[in-house]
Every structure is written in C-alpha cells, then in structure tokens.
Design a protein around this motif. Structure first.
Motif, PDB file in Angstrom:
ATOM      1  N   PHE A 672      42.173  46.418  45.522  1.00 49.37           N
ATOM      2  CA  PHE A 672      42.830  45.754  44.449  1.00 49.37           C
ATOM      3  C   PHE A 672      43.973  45.852  44.614  1.00 49.37           C
ATOM      4  O   PHE A 672      44.910  46.342  44.957  1.00 49.37           O
ATOM      5  CB  PHE A 672      42.253  46.312  42.824  1.00 49.37           C
ATOM      6  CG  PHE A 672      42.771  45.871  42.152  1.00 49.37           C
ATOM      7  CD1 PHE A 672      42.539  44.697  41.182  1.00 49.37           C
ATOM      8  CD2 PHE A 672      44.384  46.471  41.224  1.00 49.37           C
ATOM      9  CE1 PHE A 672      43.271  44.279  40.540  1.00 49.37           C
ATOM     10  CE2 PHE A 672      44.322  45.819  40.585  1.00 49.37           C
ATOM     11  CZ  PHE A 672      44.044  44.643  39.755  1.00 49.37           C
ATOM     12  N   HIS A 673      44.351  44.179  44.727  1.00 47.94           N
ATOM     13  CA  HIS A 673      46.076  44.207  44.891  1.00 47.94           C
ATOM     14  C   HIS A 673      46.893  43.046  43.715  1.00 47.94           C
ATOM     15  O   HIS A 673      46.185  42.419  43.323  1.00 47.94           O
ATOM     16  CB  HIS A 673      45.808  43.263  45.971  1.00 47.94           C
ATOM     17  CG  HIS A 673      48.033  42.904  46.155  1.00 47.94           C
ATOM     18  ND1 HIS A 673      47.114  41.497  46.666  1.00 47.94           N
ATOM     19  CD2 HIS A 673      48.552  43.429  46.019  1.00 47.94           C
ATOM     20  CE1 HIS A 673      49.263  41.359  46.563  1.00 47.94           C
ATOM     21  NE2 HIS A 673      49.515  42.544  46.752  1.00 47.94           N
ATOM     22  N   MET A 806      46.590  38.773  40.733  1.00 45.98           N
ATOM     23  CA  MET A 806      45.733  39.709  41.291  1.00 45.98           C
ATOM     24  C   MET A 806      45.336  39.063  41.825  1.00 45.98           C
ATOM     25  O   MET A 806      44.187  38.110  41.219  1.00 45.98           O
ATOM     26  CB  MET A 806      45.432  39.921  39.687  1.00 45.98           C
ATOM     27  CG  MET A 806      44.353  40.954  39.269  1.00 45.98           C
ATOM     28  SD  MET A 806      43.516  41.338  37.683  1.00 45.98           S
ATOM     29  CE  MET A 806      43.537  39.472  37.025  1.00 45.98           C
ATOM     30  N   GLU A 807      44.778  40.156  42.948  1.00 43.39           N
ATOM     31  CA  GLU A 807      43.706  39.809  44.217  1.00 43.39           C
ATOM     32  C   GLU A 807      42.313  40.580  44.112  1.00 43.39           C
ATOM     33  O   GLU A 807      42.873  41.635  44.092  1.00 43.39           O
ATOM     34  CB  GLU A 807      44.241  39.522  45.018  1.00 43.39           C
ATOM     35  CG  GLU A 807      45.189  38.502  44.948  1.00 43.39           C
ATOM     36  CD  GLU A 807      46.177  38.084  46.380  1.00 43.39           C
ATOM     37  OE1 GLU A 807      46.018  36.644  46.472  1.00 43.39           O
ATOM     38  OE2 GLU A 807      46.103  38.883  46.691  1.00 43.39           O
ATOM     39  N   PHE A 826      42.073  34.841  43.679  1.00 42.99           N
ATOM     40  CA  PHE A 826      43.483  36.127  42.917  1.00 42.99           C
ATOM     41  C   PHE A 826      43.066  34.730  41.900  1.00 42.99           C
ATOM     42  O   PHE A 826      42.601  33.709  41.440  1.00 42.99           O
ATOM     43  CB  PHE A 826      44.362  35.398  43.809  1.00 42.99           C
ATOM     44  CG  PHE A 826      44.590  33.353  44.437  1.00 42.99           C
ATOM     45  CD1 PHE A 826      44.648  32.448  43.455  1.00 42.99           C
ATOM     46  CD2 PHE A 826      44.202  32.893  45.863  1.00 42.99           C
ATOM     47  CE1 PHE A 826      45.364  31.544  43.646  1.00 42.99           C
ATOM     48  CE2 PHE A 826      43.907  32.055  46.288  1.00 42.99           C
ATOM     49  CZ  PHE A 826      44.180  30.653  44.605  1.00 42.99           C
ATOM     50  N   PHE A 827      44.124  35.850  40.735  1.00 40.22           N
ATOM     51  CA  PHE A 827      44.437  34.907  39.459  1.00 40.22           C
ATOM     52  C   PHE A 827      45.476  35.086  40.011  1.00 40.22           C
ATOM     53  O   PHE A 827      46.228  35.933  39.784  1.00 40.22           O
ATOM     54  CB  PHE A 827      44.011  35.440  38.761  1.00 40.22           C
ATOM     55  CG  PHE A 827      44.381  35.206  37.083  1.00 40.22           C
ATOM     56  CD1 PHE A 827      43.960  33.756  36.433  1.00 40.22           C
ATOM     57  CD2 PHE A 827      45.510  35.689  37.184  1.00 40.22           C
ATOM     58  CE1 PHE A 827      44.236  34.266  35.594  1.00 40.22           C
ATOM     59  CE2 PHE A 827      46.052  35.921  34.994  1.00 40.22           C
ATOM     60  CZ  PHE A 827      45.575  34.827  34.633  1.00 40.22           C
ATOM     61  N   ASP A 828      46.694  33.574  39.622  1.00 38.24           N
ATOM     62  CA  ASP A 828      48.008  33.751  39.533  1.00 38.24           C
ATOM     63  C   ASP A 828      48.634  33.290  38.442  1.00 38.24           C
ATOM     64  O   ASP A 828      48.146  32.172  37.611  1.00 38.24           O
ATOM     65  CB  ASP A 828      48.578  32.690  40.696  1.00 38.24           C
ATOM     66  CG  ASP A 828      48.494  33.403  42.114  1.00 38.24           C
ATOM     67  OD1 ASP A 828      47.657  34.729  42.021  1.00 38.24           O
ATOM     68  OD2 ASP A 828      48.805  32.283  43.021  1.00 38.24           O
ATOM     69  N   VAL A 829      49.766  33.520  38.386  1.00 47.55           N
ATOM     70  CA  VAL A 829      50.366  33.475  36.851  1.00 47.55           C
ATOM     71  C   VAL A 829      51.857  33.394  36.832  1.00 47.55           C
ATOM     72  O   VAL A 829      52.165  33.955  38.012  1.00 47.55           O
ATOM     73  CB  VAL A 829      49.995  34.078  35.538  1.00 47.55           C
ATOM     74  CG1 VAL A 829      50.462  35.262  35.917  1.00 47.55           C
ATOM     75  CG2 VAL A 829      51.070  33.858  33.954  1.00 47.55           C
ATOM     76  N   GLY A 830      53.244  32.381  36.283  1.00 45.37           N
ATOM     77  CA  GLY A 830      53.919  32.271  36.770  1.00 45.37           C
ATOM     78  C   GLY A 830      54.657  30.938  36.034  1.00 45.37           C
ATOM     79  O   GLY A 830      53.989  30.196  35.677  1.00 45.37           O
ATOM     80  N   ASN A 831      56.472  31.179  36.024  1.00 41.79           N
ATOM     81  CA  ASN A 831      56.364  29.521  35.973  1.00 41.79           C
ATOM     82  C   ASN A 831      57.953  29.930  35.742  1.00 41.79           C
ATOM     83  O   ASN A 831      58.758  31.241  36.296  1.00 41.79           O
ATOM     84  CB  ASN A 831      56.281  29.238  34.357  1.00 41.79           C
ATOM     85  CG  ASN A 831      57.114  27.331  34.835  1.00 41.79           C
ATOM     86  OD1 ASN A 831      57.738  26.765  35.349  1.00 41.79           O
ATOM     87  ND2 ASN A 831      56.241  27.336  33.427  1.00 41.79           N
ATOM     88  N   VAL A 832      59.167  29.112  35.540  1.00 35.19           N
ATOM     89  CA  VAL A 832      60.620  29.323  35.822  1.00 35.19           C
ATOM     90  C   VAL A 832      61.201  28.324  34.821  1.00 35.19           C
ATOM     91  O   VAL A 832      60.579  28.012  33.907  1.00 35.19           O
ATOM     92  CB  VAL A 832      60.995  28.495  37.555  1.00 35.19           C
ATOM     93  CG1 VAL A 832      62.774  28.666  37.231  1.00 35.19           C
ATOM     94  CG2 VAL A 832      60.419  28.924  38.793  1.00 35.19           C
TER      95      VAL A 832
END
Length: 899
Positions: A672-673, A806-807, A826-832
């Motif tokens: 788990f990462h 989350m991977e 994986f599950f990615d989340v983000g923004n600028v």
C-alpha cells in the motif's frame, strides 16, 4: 524427494567358482606377492582398481585375505563379479564390470518436473554415464510413487524398462502414469472442546472445497501441507495457554477407487496454563535488565509459545548488537500439572564476544569498493553488531545503485571469536542516457543529448550533462554532486546552466534568456535525516510578444512604427458619395483615455524585463525507505524553503513538502502506497506576487503535482488571451498623375494596407449611443480584438499546489525480478490554485483559489520498469472529474520518471 536406497547385490553376481577359489586361497600357504594382474577392466582405470585393493606388490598373502579383497572391491559397486586366484607368486584378480547407463528417458510426468526426477536419481547414483544398479532403480520407482501419494495421487504407477546395449551399457525408459488427484471429501476434528471445529478448520489450508470457489485447490491433498496444518493447530493451542495440547493421530482414509480422501485429526486439548515465573540463567554479560526489557512473557499471563519464541529472538538480537554474534537463547517451559502453571526459564549462552575480521564485497562490477565501504556502520576489527550490520545493508539498499543486497556472516576458520561479513550486491541501472537528432520539416530541426548518472563511473558521484538545440530552444546544463565531500558524509554539489527559449503562436507566449549557477551542501543529522543548503544566482531576461497573455504584459499595447489612427474610412463606391481616401490623424492627437492603455498591468509592466536574483534554500530530508528505487516499505519526507535574497530584483519565496509512505500487505509483493505533494509561494518586499515563471504546475507526471489522466502541466489557472489593437486601412489606387483609378463598374480601385494606422470605433455614451464632440462628430477610440490562436488556453500555473495518490502495488505474473518492475492500480487527486488571480482571470473563470470542489480525480493502472536507459513508466488513466478547459490524456509514458 526420493529416499536413497542403495543395497549391495552380490548373490548370483558372485560365481561359485570365485567362492571356491577364495576358499582354496585361504587354505593355501602364504606367499609374497610378486605381481598383481587384473583382467576384465573396460571403463574403470587400473589406478582406481589398485586403489580399492587392501594389499599391494611385496605384501605377504595370508590365509583369509582373499575374502577381504572381494569385500573391498565389492563395496565400490563398480563390479558385477569378482574372482581371486593365484598363479605362482602372481595374484590374479578377474572382474566383470557392471553396465553403465547410456541414457534415461522419462515420459508421462506432469506434476513432477523431469529435472526434479533426474536430480533425485542422481542423488541415488543413477545418471547418464553412471553405473547401473537395478536395486537402486527399484527404490527410485517406489520413491516416485510415494511422492505422488504425498500429493494425493494414490493411483500413480511407474513402469521401468531396461534395454541392454553394446559395450556393456543399458538404456532406462521410465513411464509415469500419474492417475487422477484424490479429493478431500471431509475433515473431522475429534477431541476439541474449547474451540469449535469450524474455527480450527479455518486455520488449515486443506479442507473441502467451498461451493462459491469452483477453482479453489483447497481439496487437493498434500502430505506436506497437512503437516503444516497440524503445526498451525498446535501453535494455536500452545499460543493460547494449552501447554499439554497434543495431536494423537491423523488417520487418512482413502476410498477403494482412490478418488476420495477423509482426514481425521484426534486431539487432546488439556488445561489452560498460566505463567508462574520467568527466569534468566546463564552468562547475562551484565545486560540482564536490557534482556528482561525484551522478554514478552511474565507471571500471570497465559502461556504462549509464540511469545516465548519471540522473546528468544529479541534477546538473541540484543546480544548480537552487543557483539555476541553466535549467542543462543532457549526458552524452556517447566510445566507444573498440579496447579496448571508454567515456569519459563531462558537459558542464555552468549558465546565468545565476536569481532569482525574483514568486510568483503561481491557483485559490484562497476561500483568501487570505497563507495560501499563508506556506507558501512559496522567497522572491521570492531565488535560485531547485528544492528550495525543490518543498518549497513539498509544504507546500501537506499543508494539506489543495487537491485538486491544480501549479507552473510561467516566464522573465520581456526578462530572462535572472529567473523567475516560478506555483502553480495546486484547492480542495476542508476542513471539514464539519451541522444536524439531529427527534423520536423520547415526547418524544425533538433538535436538533444542528456546524461544523468547517479553513480558516475562507479564513483558514487552524480553527474548530469545536457545539450539541446532546436529551432525554438537552446540550452546547456551541467551539475555535479559528491555525496561524501567529507569523510563524515557532508555532500557538496554545484550546477551551471544557460538557456534561450522562444515561444511562437502561444497564447501566453514569451521568450527567456537565462543563465545561472548554484552550489549546495548537505549535512547528515542522523542515520535517516539530513539538512541541506543551496546558494544560487540566476540572470533572466524576458521578452513578450503581441500574443503574450495579459498576465505577462498589459494589453492592448501600441505597435512600434504605427503612429496614426483612422478618422474615416476610404469610399470606393461612387453611389455612397464622392470617391475619397481614408482620413488619418497623428496618434498624438487622440486623448490617452481612448488609446486603450488603461488595462491592468502585467508582470513585465510592473517589474521589468531583466532580473538578477540571488537565491538561498534549505531543505530537510527524512528517509526510511528500504530501497533507493522502487521502494516497498518505509517513509520519505522532504521539506524545502527557497527564497530570493533581499535586494534581488525579484523578492519571492517558495515552500514545498513531499512525502511517501509504503506499507507491505503480503510480503514485498503487495504494498500500500500513499504519496502527497504540497507547494506554496508568494512575493515579499517590493514584489507583490510569485514570478509567473516560478509557478507550480500539475497534471501527468509533473514532480510537484502528479495527477495522471490529464495532460502534463495542464491543470489549474489558465492565461488570459491578450487584447490586440487592429491596424490596416483601405487606400485608393492612383495613376502616376495622382488620379484615382476607376473600374468598369464605376468603383474605385483600391488596396488594403496591413499597417500604417489603427482602426477606430465610436465611443458609446451611457445609453450606448455614439458620444459626440463639440462639432457634432463621433468621438473615436482605437478598435481592439481578442487574440487567441486556438480554442485551448495555455496553463499559467499557480502559487499553490496540492496533489496526492493512493496506490496498491501488485506483482506482475511471469516477472521474476520484481525489484526492477513495479505495477499498481492508483487513485490520484490534485490541482493547482492561485491566491493572486487577476480581475480578468476571475471574470473569465479560468483561475480560482483553493477549493475542494476544484480538485481533479482519476483512477488507473501503471507500470514502471528500470531499464538500462533509466526508468520507463507507462500508465492508463481515466479522469472522473474535469473542468471544461481541462485536457485529458488516457495513456502516457515517460523516460526518467517513476511512481
């Protein structure tokens, strides 16, 4: 796998004649052996034969020695028949060699590999070129059947055919009929009272197959697996206080057709016991308090064999850390059946204190020994410490130069207190090299070369060189880092760069010319932490175009060389009045408020185009990862604060934080990462904002904002297209005398000048009607248009970024070296985001401050491979939230970046 059963076959192979001759020789007078003659040798050399004899030339032949000769030669198993006779004073020995095996053919086997069968036959000394013994072959056949039976195949048969061949050789043909696997139809546990049978069966790998798992192999019997299940049951009871638990018997019943198996396990639980006392005896090397601190059992606890075993391991490790590498600790439970208590006595034998003789390295074909030796925390001639040896291994793994690191301790021959520590490493790619040259047509040529070597020429130093040249960009850079500038681990590095980049047909286009240099130092503050400092200088020159975004330069702006504006357009149609040229006037006659020079100033307008900045940054790193590349456990944290020194042309700062967390779930294959990235920057002093060329970005595999499934650097605030003044006007064509040229239709000939004067439009009043001057003429202002090359706006970045992932890392099938390949879902989340959105950006809704509603999400799968040219990363991703202007990318691959 197959028991070695070799018996000596004499019987019929020893002729009655040899027996009678031996007897006759025993009863004859003794004599001095003048010579020994051996007849019948074919493959066996005379030297080997003479080595088997208990006598030699010159010895006296005594009565009874013929039997000794026969026994000695027979024990070698080289011969089928042996005769001993006398001719005068010559000892005559006649032999018949056993046949040799010319070939071995095995067929019909699927469950057992042919190689495994051949290896076990070799252990029983049956192999091609070896001596053939039928009794051994029969034992092998029986052993193969037993192995199949242990795997639930009770109907297996083995047919063996031996074919004689010329020159005293034989061929062996073995046909295996494996039969069908027997299936477990029932497991019955008898004698259990404390725990339900179903609870105990859950501890077992063997059992009946669940109806909802049609592909399960739970019902496939295996003797080894049954033994493992019995150990699980025993451990379960012993760990819960049942010190007298015993498995009385485990009969396995098989139906006559060999298809069904029924297993019965008879157990005796006994009573639950409590620990009455814990004692340590033996040589405690003045460390009793420390050893007791790692004793996990104590009075009043339920008896637990698992805790006793764990205590043994902890105390052995503590003694190893104190230099007793061969220490043993044995916890012995003394059971008192009268009051159901157990006294646990730990017998401690530290042995002699052990010192390290030498530390040796193997497998580092490119990397110098010194690079490995400086990572050692265990020193030669010092007391051996298990902790320091393991820490040395971990430090080698964290370098990232090696895919595997193994360590072994070996006792030095002839000593009782010295060991050698042997490290065996396997090198892997620790850099990347690329070179490319080509042309895109129309002069769009390029040449690029990049070298990134983290272990340059095996020295442990990092060297990076890059040269790139194309029709729009030229750059050169060089960096160097010595991680051991001082013997105590202070690193030093420096870098220089120069770059010129031009942008064309880009909404936020601009060009930069920059150069700079930096020097950095890093100081270790513990085994897992370091703090670093960087001092740099950078010179930057900005150039903007008419197509540059409003955030870069205020728009509209006047064009160089255009100094007039149009009062009235030319008339080429005689039906609209007299033919006339356009009427223009000097731009200086137009009031400033009608020149559209009142737009919000851009970065260049506020701070200029040329900057000299001195920067300082400090960073903190904490690293407990188990490997330098593709880690599977541990944590990594990095925090950095960078700012331009007061007095620089631009004054700003940036804060970043990056973290990784790896937690193994099942060994190092399923992991788990979690990953997180944060960044914030702003201006200070005379600079009100973070310079736009220092903004953060997100999307794709961007370092500070990994959000796969979107185009690289595509998320966050976007630039505002510039407002551009319109130029050009129609001019009548005239002849050489200045007369207007008219066509057959009566219209004047004309042509359009692209520049020379600005177009104008009337200024509206409060009601939207043209505003008139005192002469009743419309008041004019310069005409503008929004410049946008295409519908997509360029990303402008922002001063705040947040991203996370989350991977679940999982092993790819058929991949043996998993230290070089990583795969994940994986599950990615983000923004600028930007805390300094301009008024125009806010009006056009292409910029926002932080908001959870503005975060972007994606899911997907990815693979990273450590190739000889650096990490190769591939991923497939699907965004499930996106804005109207977001650019998505479902598939991508990169060289030099991993996850």
């Amino acid at each position: 796998m197959i028991n070695k059963r070799v018996t000596t076959l004499l019987g019929s192979s020893l002729l009655s004649l040899s027996i009678s001759l031996a007897a006759q020789a025993q009863n004859s007078d003794s004599f001095i052996i003048d010579d020994i003659r051996i007849d019948g040798l074919q493959r066996i050399s005379p030297g080997v034969m003479f080595g088997l004899l208990p006598i030699s030339v010159g010895d006296q032949m005594q009565p009874g020695m013929a039997g000794q000769i026969i026994r000695s030669v027979t024990e070698s198993q080289y011969f089928e028949e042996i005769e001993v006779a006398r001719e005068g004073d010559v000892l005559l020995i006649t032999v018949l060699e056993r046949p040799s095996v010319s070939e071995i053919n095995i067929s019909g086997n699927d469950v057992l590999e042919t190689e495994d069968i051949l290896n076990n036959m070799r252990e029983a000394e049956i192999y091609e070129g070896g001596i053939f013994t039928r009794s051994t072959l029969e034992a092998i056949s029986q052993g193969i059947q037993e192995v199949y039976s242990s795997r639930g195949r009770y109907g297996t048969t083995v047919d063996i055919e031996v074919t004689e061949q010329p020159r005293n050789r034989v061929a062996i043909d073995m046909t295996v009929n494996e039969g069908e696997e027997s299936r477990i139809q029932g497991v019955n546990i008898v004698g259990n009272q404390t725990y339900q049978s179903d609870e105990l069966k859950d501890l077992m790998e063997l059992g009946t197959k669940p109806w909802w798992l049609p592909l399960s192999r739970r019902d496939r019997y295996s003797r080894e697996q049954l033994e493992g299940d019995l150990e699980n049951l025993t451990s379960y009871y012993l760990d819960n206080g049942y010190a007298r638990f015993n498995i009385d018997s485990t009969p396995v019943a098989i139906t006559p057709d060999n298809e069904d198996i029924y297993i019965t396990i008879n157990v005796s639980e006994g009573q639950q016991y409590q620990i009455s006392n814990v004692d340590l005896v033996g040589d405690l090397v003045n460390a009793e308090s420390l050893l007791r601190a790692y004793t996990l059992v104590g009075p009043g606890q339920s008896f637990s064999q698992a805790l006793i075993t764990a205590s043994e391991e902890y105390m052995t490790q503590i003694l190893g850390n104190l230099g007793y590498a061969f220490a043993t600790v044995e916890g012995v439970p003394e059971i008192n059946d009268e009051d159901q208590t157990v006294e646990v006595i730990f017998y401690v034998d530290p042995g002699a204190r052990t010192y390290v003789n030498r530390i040796n390295y193997a497998g580092n074909l490119s990397t110098a020994d010194d690079v490995l030796r400086r990572e050692m925390r265990q020193l030669e001639s010092a007391p051996a410490s298990s902790q320091q040896i393991e820490l040395s291994k971990v430090r080698l793994e964290r370098l990232g130069y090696f895919s595997t690191v193994e360590v072994d301790t070996v006792e030095v021959p002839g000593t009782t207190d010295q060991i050698d520590v042997n490290f065996d490493v396997q090198e892997q790619s620790f850099g990347s090299v690329s070179f490319s040259v080509g042309s895109g047509g129309g002069g769009n040529w390029f040449i690029a070369t990049d070298l990134q070597a983290e272990n340059f020429l095996g020295t442990g130093k990092t060297v990076s060189v890059g040269l790139n040249r194309s029709y729009y960009s030229s750059s050169a850079n060089f960096s160097y880092v010595d991680p051991y500038y001082t013997p105590d681990g202070v690193s030093r590095g420096f870098s220089v760069y120069a770059q010129k980049q031009d942008g064309f047909l880009n909404v936020s286009s601009f060009s930069t010319t920059s150069y700079g240099a930096a020097v950095n130092f890093a100081y270790p503050i513990s085994e897992i932490e370091q703090i670093g400092f960087n001092f740099g200088f950078g010179h930057t020159e900005l150039s903007a175009y008419g197509s540059s975004a409003q955030e870069i330069r205020r728009s509209p702006t006047l064009f160089d060389g255009v100094d007039r504006y149009i009062i009235s357009e030319a008339n080429t149609n005689p039906w609209n009045g007299p033919l006339s040229d356009a009427v223009t006037a000097p731009l200086s006659d137009l009031p400033e408020e009608y020149k559209y020079q009142t737009g919000a100033p851009g970065f260049i307008d506020k701070y200029g185009r040329e900057f000299d900045n001195f920067t300082f940054s400090t960073n903190w790193i904490r690293n407990t990862l188990n490997r330098g590349q593709l880690a599977t456990r541990g944590t990594f944290q990095q925090a950095q604060f960078e700012f331009s020194v007061p007095g620089s042309d631009l004054e700003y700062y940036r804060l970043t934080y990056n973290a990784d967390y790896y937690k193994p779930l099942f060994g190092d294959d399923w992991v788990f990462h979690l990953r997180g990235n944060l960044g914030y920057g702003d201006g200070y002093g005379d600079t009100d904002e973070l310079p736009f060329f220092q903004n953060f970005f997100a999307g794709g595999l961007t370092f500070n904002g990994v959000v796969r499934g979107f185009e690289e650097n595509s998320l966050g605030p976007q630039s505002t297209p510039p407002v551009v003044l319109e130029t050009g006007f129609t001019e009548l064509a005239t002849d050489e005398n200045g007369n207007v040229l008219v066509g057959e239709s009566g219209h004047a000939n004309s042509f359009v000048r692209d520049s020379g004067a600005y177009l104008t439009v009337p200024v509206p009043d409060a009601n939207g009607d043209p505003l008139l001057d005192e002469n009743g003429n419309p008041v004019l202002q310069l005409a503008t248009t929004t410049y946008q090359f295409d519908r997509d706006r360029d990303n402008f970045g922002g001063n705040f970024v947040t991203a996370g992932s989350m991977e679940l890392l999982f092993p790819l099938p058929f991949v043996t070296d998993r230290s070089r390949v990583r795969s994940s879902v994986f599950f990615d989340v983000g923004n600028v985001f930007s805390t300094d959105c301009t008024t125009q950006q806010s009006l056009e809704r292409n910029c926002s401050d932080f908001s959870i509603d503005e975060l972007r999400y994606s899911v997907g799968v990815g693979v990273t491979y450590l190739s000889p040219f650096g990490p190769l990363t591939f991923y497939l991703a699907k965004p499930f939230t996106r804005g109207e202007e977001d650019d998505t990318k479902s598939f991508d691959f990169t060289i030099g970046a991993g996850f």
